[in-house]
Design a protein around this motif. Structure first.
Motif, PDB file in Angstrom:
ATOM      1  N   MET A   1       0.823  -1.186   0.000  1.00 24.75           N
ATOM      2  CA  MET A   1       0.000   0.000   0.000  1.00 24.75           C
ATOM      3  C   MET A   1       0.875   1.260   0.000  1.00 24.75           C
ATOM      4  SD  MET A   1      -3.374   0.122   0.541  1.00 24.75           S
ATOM      5  CE  MET A   1      -4.679   0.892   1.238  1.00 24.75           C
ATOM      6  N   LYS A   2       1.898   1.242   0.839  1.00 23.33           N
ATOM      7  CA  LYS A   2       2.791   2.383   0.910  1.00 23.33           C
ATOM      8  C   LYS A   2       3.532   2.565  -0.408  1.00 23.33           C
ATOM      9  CE  LYS A   2       6.220   4.426   3.882  1.00 23.33           C
ATOM     10  NZ  LYS A   2       7.053   4.307   5.030  1.00 23.33           N
ATOM     11  N   GLN A   3       3.853   1.456  -1.041  1.00 24.01           N
ATOM     12  CA  GLN A   3       4.556   1.495  -2.316  1.00 24.01           C
ATOM     13  C   GLN A   3       3.662   2.092  -3.405  1.00 24.01           C
ATOM     14  OE1 GLN A   3       5.900  -2.286  -3.652  1.00 24.01           O
ATOM     15  NE2 GLN A   3       7.350  -1.426  -5.117  1.00 24.01           N
ATOM     16  N   ASP A   4       2.360   1.795  -3.396  1.00 25.98           N
ATOM     17  CA  ASP A   4       1.420   2.374  -4.362  1.00 25.98           C
ATOM     18  C   ASP A   4       1.341   3.888  -4.211  1.00 25.98           C
ATOM     19  OD1 ASP A   4       0.815  -0.070  -5.455  1.00 25.98           O
ATOM     20  OD2 ASP A   4      -1.030  -0.348  -4.275  1.00 25.98           O
ATOM     21  N   LYS A   5       1.321   4.366  -2.963  1.00 23.98           N
ATOM     22  CA  LYS A   5       1.267   5.818  -2.730  1.00 23.98           C
ATOM     23  C   LYS A   5       2.531   6.484  -3.237  1.00 23.98           C
ATOM     24  CE  LYS A   5      -1.863   6.003   1.193  1.00 23.98           C
ATOM     25  NZ  LYS A   5      -2.050   6.445   2.571  1.00 23.98           N
ATOM     26  N   GLU A   6       3.668   5.827  -3.038  1.00 25.46           N
ATOM     27  CA  GLU A   6       4.929   6.388  -3.510  1.00 25.46           C
ATOM     28  C   GLU A   6       4.957   6.432  -5.041  1.00 25.46           C
ATOM     29  OE1 GLU A   6       8.210   4.260  -1.837  1.00 25.46           O
ATOM     30  OE2 GLU A   6       7.609   4.734   0.207  1.00 25.46           O
ATOM     31  N   ILE A   7       4.433   5.390  -5.664  1.00 24.10           N
ATOM     32  CA  ILE A   7       4.386   5.351  -7.133  1.00 24.10           C
ATOM     33  C   ILE A   7       3.455   6.446  -7.656  1.00 24.10           C
ATOM     34  CG2 ILE A   7       3.625   3.998  -9.118  1.00 24.10           C
ATOM     35  CD1 ILE A   7       4.636   1.509  -7.643  1.00 24.10           C
ATOM     36  N   ARG A   8       2.294   6.591  -7.036  1.00 23.94           N
ATOM     37  CA  ARG A   8       1.343   7.640  -7.445  1.00 23.94           C
ATOM     38  C   ARG A   8       1.955   9.013  -7.245  1.00 23.94           C
ATOM     39  NH1 ARG A   8      -4.004   5.304  -4.591  1.00 23.94           N
ATOM     40  NH2 ARG A   8      -4.370   3.586  -6.024  1.00 23.94           N
ATOM     41  N   SER A   9       2.609   9.220  -6.101  1.00 25.85           N
ATOM     42  CA  SER A   9       3.230  10.498  -5.790  1.00 25.85           C
ATOM     43  C   SER A   9       4.340  10.796  -6.800  1.00 25.85           C
ATOM     44  CB  SER A   9       3.790  10.480  -4.370  1.00 25.85           C
ATOM     45  OG  SER A   9       4.471  11.666  -4.104  1.00 25.85           O
ATOM     46  N   SER A  10       5.127   9.789  -7.106  1.00 22.79           N
ATOM     47  CA  SER A  10       6.205   9.937  -8.072  1.00 22.79           C
ATOM     48  C   SER A  10       5.638  10.267  -9.457  1.00 22.79           C
ATOM     49  CB  SER A  10       7.016   8.652  -8.108  1.00 22.79           C
ATOM     50  OG  SER A  10       7.841   8.611  -9.229  1.00 22.79           O
ATOM     51  N   PHE A  11       4.601   9.569  -9.859  1.00 22.74           N
ATOM     52  CA  PHE A  11       3.968   9.813 -11.149  1.00 22.74           C
ATOM     53  C   PHE A  11       3.356  11.211 -11.204  1.00 22.74           C
ATOM     54  CE2 PHE A  11       0.249   9.796 -13.929  1.00 22.74           C
ATOM     55  CZ  PHE A  11       0.864   9.522 -15.136  1.00 22.74           C
ATOM     56  N   LEU A  12       2.722  11.637 -10.115  1.00 25.13           N
ATOM     57  CA  LEU A  12       2.101  12.956 -10.054  1.00 25.13           C
ATOM     58  C   LEU A  12       3.167  14.047 -10.211  1.00 25.13           C
ATOM     59  CD1 LEU A  12      -0.494  14.552  -9.704  1.00 25.13           C
ATOM     60  CD2 LEU A  12      -0.123  14.489  -7.245  1.00 25.13           C
ATOM     61  N   ARG A  13       4.288  13.899  -9.512  1.00 23.48           N
ATOM     62  CA  ARG A  13       5.377  14.869  -9.644  1.00 23.48           C
ATOM     63  C   ARG A  13       5.893  14.897 -11.089  1.00 23.48           C
ATOM     64  NH1 ARG A  13       8.975  12.762  -5.441  1.00 23.48           N
ATOM     65  NH2 ARG A  13       7.315  12.255  -4.037  1.00 23.48           N
ATOM     66  N   TYR A  14       6.072  13.719 -11.644  1.00 20.72           N
ATOM     67  CA  TYR A  14       6.545  13.614 -13.033  1.00 20.72           C
ATOM     68  C   TYR A  14       5.559  14.295 -13.984  1.00 20.72           C
ATOM     69  CZ  TYR A  14       7.726  11.501 -17.515  1.00 20.72           C
ATOM     70  OH  TYR A  14       8.031  11.304 -18.831  1.00 20.72           O
ATOM     71  N   ALA A  15       4.280  14.050 -13.803  1.00 15.65           N
ATOM     72  CA  ALA A  15       3.252  14.649 -14.661  1.00 15.65           C
ATOM     73  C   ALA A  15       3.241  16.162 -14.518  1.00 15.65           C
ATOM     74  CB  ALA A  15       1.880  14.067 -14.334  1.00 15.65           C
ATOM     75  N   ILE A  16       3.385  16.662 -13.321  1.00 16.84           N
ATOM     76  CA  ILE A  16       3.395  18.116 -13.086  1.00 16.84           C
ATOM     77  C   ILE A  16       4.605  18.747 -13.765  1.00 16.84           C
ATOM     78  CG2 ILE A  16       3.670  19.891 -11.321  1.00 16.84           C
ATOM     79  CD1 ILE A  16       1.872  18.181  -9.506  1.00 16.84           C
ATOM     80  N   VAL A  17       5.765  18.138 -13.588  1.00 19.91           N
ATOM     81  CA  VAL A  17       6.988  18.679 -14.193  1.00 19.91           C
ATOM     82  C   VAL A  17       6.883  18.672 -15.714  1.00 19.91           C
ATOM     83  CG1 VAL A  17       9.462  18.227 -14.539  1.00 19.91           C
ATOM     84  CG2 VAL A  17       8.486  18.135 -12.240  1.00 19.91           C
ATOM     85  N   VAL A  18       6.412  17.579 -16.272  1.00 23.55           N
ATOM     86  CA  VAL A  18       6.263  17.499 -17.722  1.00 23.55           C
ATOM     87  C   VAL A  18       5.260  18.540 -18.221  1.00 23.55           C
ATOM     88  CG1 VAL A  18       5.405  16.038 -19.600  1.00 23.55           C
ATOM     89  CG2 VAL A  18       6.983  15.096 -17.907  1.00 23.55           C
ATOM     90  N   THR A  19       4.160  18.700 -17.510  1.00 24.49           N
ATOM     91  CA  THR A  19       3.146  19.685 -17.903  1.00 24.49           C
ATOM     92  C   THR A  19       3.706  21.100 -17.852  1.00 24.49           C
ATOM     93  OG1 THR A  19       1.403  18.239 -17.070  1.00 24.49           O
ATOM     94  CG2 THR A  19       0.831  20.555 -17.407  1.00 24.49           C
ATOM     95  N   VAL A  20       4.414  21.430 -16.791  1.00 22.77           N
ATOM     96  CA  VAL A  20       5.000  22.770 -16.654  1.00 22.77           C
ATOM     97  C   VAL A  20       6.015  23.011 -17.772  1.00 22.77           C
ATOM     98  CG1 VAL A  20       6.504  24.188 -15.202  1.00 22.77           C
ATOM     99  CG2 VAL A  20       4.563  22.998 -14.193  1.00 22.77           C
ATOM    100  N   LEU A  21       6.870  22.039 -18.034  1.00 22.21           N
ATOM    101  CA  LEU A  21       7.851  22.196 -19.112  1.00 22.21           C
ATOM    102  C   LEU A  21       7.166  22.356 -20.467  1.00 22.21           C
ATOM    103  CD1 LEU A  21      10.619  19.647 -18.067  1.00 22.21           C
ATOM    104  CD2 LEU A  21      10.711  22.149 -17.986  1.00 22.21           C
ATOM    105  N   PHE A  22       6.113  21.591 -20.693  1.00 15.45           N
ATOM    106  CA  PHE A  22       5.360  21.693 -21.943  1.00 15.45           C
ATOM    107  C   PHE A  22       4.748  23.084 -22.096  1.00 15.45           C
ATOM    108  CE2 PHE A  22       1.401  21.118 -24.379  1.00 15.45           C
ATOM    109  CZ  PHE A  22       1.953  20.688 -25.576  1.00 15.45           C
ATOM    110  N   LEU A  23       4.141  23.595 -21.025  1.00 11.37           N
ATOM    111  CA  LEU A  23       3.541  24.924 -21.077  1.00 11.37           C
ATOM    112  C   LEU A  23       4.595  26.002 -21.285  1.00 11.37           C
ATOM    113  CD1 LEU A  23       0.792  24.623 -18.326  1.00 11.37           C
ATOM    114  CD2 LEU A  23       0.479  24.672 -20.808  1.00 11.37           C
ATOM    115  N   LEU A  24       5.725  25.881 -20.617  1.00 14.33           N
ATOM    116  CA  LEU A  24       6.814  26.836 -20.817  1.00 14.33           C
ATOM    117  C   LEU A  24       7.302  26.790 -22.263  1.00 14.33           C
ATOM    118  CD1 LEU A  24       8.899  26.431 -17.544  1.00 14.33           C
ATOM    119  CD2 LEU A  24       7.573  28.420 -18.259  1.00 14.33           C
ATOM    120  N   PHE A  25       7.417  25.595 -22.791  1.00 12.41           N
ATOM    121  CA  PHE A  25       7.841  25.431 -24.177  1.00 12.41           C
ATOM    122  C   PHE A  25       6.853  26.107 -25.127  1.00 12.41           C
ATOM    123  CE2 PHE A  25       7.685  22.952 -28.133  1.00 12.41           C
ATOM    124  CZ  PHE A  25       8.990  23.137 -28.574  1.00 12.41           C
TER     125      PHE A  25
END
Length: 95
Positions: free
Chosen positions: A1-25
Motif C-alpha cells: 500500500m505504501k509502495q502504491d502511494k509512492e508510485i502515485r506520488s512519483s507519477f504525479l510529480r513527473y506529470a506536473i513537471v512534464v506539464t510545466v515544461l510543456f507549457l513553458l515550451f
C-alpha cells in the motif's frame, strides 16, 4: 500500500513537471503558440482587407465602364468631382 502511494506520488510529480515544461515550451519559445495566434489574427485581418479591396475594385470597374459608355454620366462625374463647367455656366460650390 505504501509502495502504491509512492508510485502515485512519483507519477504525479513527473506529470506536473512534464506539464510545466510543456507549457513553458509553448509560451516562451520563439515560435510559441502566442506567436501563432497573433499571426493568424494578422492573416485574418489581411484577408478581410484584400476582400474589401477586391469589392472596391469591382465597384470602380463598374463605374469606369458606366462612364465610358455614357457621355452624360462622365460629364456629370467631371462636374461634381472636379467642378468642370461649360462656358456660360454659373458654378456654386456648397460644402
Amino acid at each position: 500500500m505504501k509502495q502504491d502511494k509512492e508510485i502515485r506520488s512519483s507519477f504525479l510529480r513527473y506529470a506536473i513537471v512534464v506539464t510545466v515544461l510543456f507549457l513553458l515550451f509553448l509560451f516562451l519559445k520563439k515560435d510559441s503558440i502566442i506567436t501563432w495566434v497573433q499571426a493568424r489574427m494578422s492573416l485574418r485581418s489581411q484577408e478581410k482587407q484584400i476582400e474589401w479591396y477586391k469589392e472596391d475594385n469591382d465597384r470602380l470597374d463598374r463605374k469606369i465602364e458606366s462612364m465610358s459608355q455614357n457621355r452624360d454620366t462622365l460629364e456629370q462625374f467631371a462636374r461634381e468631382e472636379f467642378y468642370f463647367s461649360e462656358e456660360g455656366d454659373d458654378v456654386y460650390i456648397v460644402e
